[in-house]
Write an enzyme that holds these catalytic residues in place. Structure first.
Site, short mmCIF file in Angstrom:
data_model
loop_
_atom_site.label_atom_id
_atom_site.label_comp_id
_atom_site.label_asym_id
_atom_site.label_seq_id
_atom_site.Cartn_x
_atom_site.Cartn_y
_atom_site.Cartn_z
N LEU A 66 -27.06 1.34 108.40
CA LEU A 66 -26.85 0.73 107.09
C LEU A 66 -27.98 -0.21 106.71
CD1 LEU A 66 -23.03 -0.11 107.29
CD2 LEU A 66 -24.11 1.77 106.05
N GLY A 69 -32.65 -6.21 110.02
CA GLY A 69 -33.18 -7.54 109.74
C GLY A 69 -34.01 -8.01 110.91
N ALA A 70 -34.47 -9.27 110.83
CA ALA A 70 -35.32 -9.80 111.88
C ALA A 70 -34.58 -9.99 113.19
CB ALA A 70 -35.93 -11.13 111.43
N SER A 72 -31.27 -8.37 113.83
CA SER A 72 -30.19 -7.42 114.09
C SER A 72 -30.40 -6.14 113.30
CB SER A 72 -28.83 -8.03 113.72
OG SER A 72 -28.77 -8.29 112.32
N LYS A 89 -22.79 -4.97 113.94
CA LYS A 89 -23.99 -5.80 113.81
C LYS A 89 -24.52 -6.05 115.21
CE LYS A 89 -25.74 -10.04 111.65
NZ LYS A 89 -25.37 -11.26 110.87
N ASP A 194 -26.39 -21.80 103.78
CA ASP A 194 -27.31 -20.71 103.41
C ASP A 194 -26.67 -19.80 102.36
OD1 ASP A 194 -29.62 -19.19 103.47
OD2 ASP A 194 -28.95 -17.94 105.13
#
Length: 690
Positions: A66, A69-70, A72, A89, A194
């Site tokens: 799907l 990222g940096a 995962s 994940k 965040d």
């Protein structure tokens, strides 16, 4: 109901693993960089080598990728025991994560321990179904199991051509964000830190998208790069669900406990609250400031504060504070007295001394462009409840959710699913529909031998009508000019062909022609001219008047030399590597390489002679629309739909300058050939000269 049932495992017989193709797929060249390999700090050994069809922990069968990222990669999987689809994940190995690895899991544990199951905000926070560690070839990897979600609000925003959330959709998103923050702050004592459009995702209301995903992977497996120790897959998007679920707040990797004092630097830079910048003690209210900045972003289509420093040409805290002063006025002395860095930016009297000028004062009323009247007043009132220098003056998440201004934006309890689906299809309706007055309705196609040719004419007619229906009439001034020219041509044709009297201009032309003839006696020298004047041979009948001679010379001069035959153009090479539409190309002046930009948000540098990939530049967060290579410096300029214009130093392969100012996507750019001048143009209807 479907999303609710997916939370609970079914006690009946477990699912059986299904087979996925292991050979019938396109292989990506080993030297081509894809997916997570494009990240600056990528190391293959950090990532768990997932294989589609693999069953992890004897329970979760991987269906497809799907995203990445940096830290995962995310995969759709079949929960064989629970008879449902889940999202896995998988983090990089534990040694690379350090203490950050346990932080997200600890936040979920606290939610489970302290959070009430009956709080309305519980369902507005992403749920953790399971967690475990899996052993990889280079160490252990943490795996978190979640219910699958659809697009983030940021991705959803890019589906809208105007790149802004409509008012009813914004109201629905805010309703759930305030509920989620109330649950985190008051029930769990957690500060998210965040909050951004990328961390708010839309739920999925039906399971059909997962079945379609499975079947598509079986029928048409995505290309992949097969290496010795792992396979790197391309990501596949989930299809458009028939029903969308409620928005969900995600990603608690940066969250902190709210029952201890904090002074550390957190939050995305442009969303950073003043107490965080000044290193004053901060609490839950930084999330409220964060939401206010994000709301402005997704509703107004641009940042409220940029923090762009004019000297360093990048983000700096002093520029961010200067932007805040221009909008909110001087900060209160009580806030400055608590900040460790206040003396760096302010004098003892509270005057700004950051070393750069403060922009001209401005108000929210002046820069808000979407609303009018009472709607505008209510929206700005809600913004002021979140954007205050003093944290204690900002409203809580519960107060914001219960406020009359927030409730007024909801417009009679909107159906968020239908509004979101309507908004996501807006591009298709805008660009794929045929106008009501299209000539296609007037055409009657018959099946005859010329049907193919007729269809082409029909298609061309429709395209011409759709693209030029507003330009079928010339401007009045140009129409009058063309009418005058046509009238003059008709008068010239009606005049009798009588021998005109010689005039000085004809005599000059005659001398000019005679002079040319005198300069080329006898042998004819080779000429490099594209068009040559053909002279009559000796004894031929020649015109006797200067006007006739000039007309004859002009007619003969237009006869071009027959070009030499050369073989037809041939296709030299097909170069593939981008994962999206190629939108921009630029060739280096010395003919050593060329650059391409595409919808996959990357810029690739290719060797012009061999076609080999030299370099991939990443930095844009949306489609790259324009490229230009400087003939005077080792610079490459790029622009994109993310409103960014970047200058890349090709000696260090990094961005050295950003050009801020466009309010929407930047679609074209051009460099002056001799001066250091850059011109850009975009969807905001502006051309900017840099």
């Amino acid at each position: 109901m479907a999303s609710l049932l997916r939370r609970f495992p079914w006690p009946s017989r477990s699912w059986k693993p299904i087979a996925f193709p292991t050979s019938d797929f396109a292989r990506i060249p080993v030297d081509q960089i894809i997916e997570e390999e494009q990240l600056p700090d990528y190391r293959a050994s950090r990532y768990y080598p997932v294989r589609i069809g693999e069953v992890i922990r004897d329970r979760y069968q991987v269906v497809g990728k799907l995203g990445f990222g940096a830290t995962s990669t995310v995969w759709l999987a079949r929960d064989l025991s629970g008879r449902r689809h889940v999202a896995l994940k998988l983090f990089i190995h534990s040694a690379s994560m350090g203490g950050q690895l346990d932080n997200e899991l600890n936040m979920y544990k606290r939610m489970k321990e302290r959070g009430s199951r009956f709080h309305p905000g519980r369902s507005a926070v992403r749920e953790l179904l399971d967690s475990f560690d899996v052993e990889g070839p280079d160490g252990q990897h943490r795996c978190l199991v979640h219910p699958p979600l659809w697009d983030s609000v940021l991705t959803f925003l890019h589906r809208n051509p105007v790149r802004r959330l409509p008012k009813p959709v914004l109201a629905g998103v805010l309703q759930y964000v305030f509920l989620a923050l109330d649950f985190l702050h008051n029930e769990c004592s957690i500060i998210h830190t965040d909050i951004k459009a990328d961390n708010i995702m839309l739920g999925i209301g039906d399971d059909s998208v997962f079945i379609d995903f499975e079947e598509e992977e079986q029928r048409n497996p995505l290309p992949r790069k097969v290496l010795d120790d792992r396979t790197i897959y391309l990501s596949r998007e989930l299809g458009m669900p028939k029903r969308l679920g409620a928005p969900v707040l995600c990603d608690f990797g940066s969250a902190v406990y709210g029952d201890v004092e904090h002074r550390e630097v957190v939050q995305p830079s442009v969303y950073r609250s003043p107490e965080v910048i000044l290193q004053a003690p901060w609490d839950y209210k930084i999330d409220i400031w964060n939401v206010g900045c994000m709301v402005w972003d997704i509703f107004e289509g641009g940042h409220l504060f940029f923090g762009h420093d004019p000297e360093s040409d990048t983000y700096r805290s002093r520029a961010h504070l200067a932007d805040m002063i221009a909008l909110l006025g001087q900060p209160p002395q009580h806030l400055l007295s608590r900040g460790n860095l206040s003396s760096k930016f302010f004098s003892d009297k509270g005057e700004f001394q950051g070393g750069i000028p403060v922009p001209d004062p401005i108000t929210l009323e002046e820069i808000e462009t979407n609303l009018d009247g009472e709607d505008k007043e209510m929206f700005l009132r809600m913004m002021r409840m979140m954007l205050q220098w003093e944290p204690s003056l900002r409203s809580s998440a519960k107060e914001l959710g219960d406020s009359r201004d927030a409730a007024a934006m909801e417009v009679a309890e909107p159906n968020l699913s239908s509004l979101a689906l309507q908004n996501a299809r807006r591009s298709k309706l805008l660009f794929a529909s045929i106008p009501a007055e299209s000539p296609r309705k007037k055409l009657k196609l018959t099946q005859d031998p010329a049907v193919g040719e007729q269809r082409e004419k029909d298609a061309l007619s429709v395209r011409l009508h759709a693209e030029y229906r507003h330009l079928q009439a010339l401007p009045p001034a140009l129409a009058q000019k063309q009418a005058n020219a046509a009238s003059a041509r008709k008068k010239a044709k009606k005049q009798p062909a009588s021998e005109p009297a010689a005039n000085p201009d004809d005599q000059k032309a005659q001398k000019l022609i005679e002079g040319i003839a005198e300069k080329t006696p006898g042998a004819q020298e080779p000429s490099t001219a594209l068009v040559q004047i053909r002279r009559p041979p000796p004894g031929a009948n020649t015109p006797h008047t200067p006007s006739q001679a000039l007309s004859s010379a002009r007619a003969q001069a237009t006869q071009q030399i027959k070009p030499e035959w050369h073989p037809p153009w041939k296709l030299m090479r097909v170069i593939s590597g981008h994962l999206g539409w190629v939108r921009a190309l630029a060739v280096e002046p010395n003919n050593q390489w060329f650059a391409s930009g595409a919808g996959d948000r990357t810029i690739k540098i290719w060797d012009l002679a061999t076609g080999n990939l030299r370099l991939t530049l990443t930095g844009h967060i949306s489609t790259v629309r324009g490229l230009a290579v400087s003939p005077r410096h080792p610079y490459l300029f790029s622009c994109g739909e993310d409103k960014m214009v970047k200058c890349w130093d090709l000696e260090t392969n990094r961005v050295i300058r950003h050009y801020h100012g466009h309010l929407s996507g930047v679609y074209t750019l051009a460099l002056h050939p001799t001066l250091d001048v850059l011109v850009t143009g975009g969807r905001d209807g502006a051309v900017r000269v840099w």
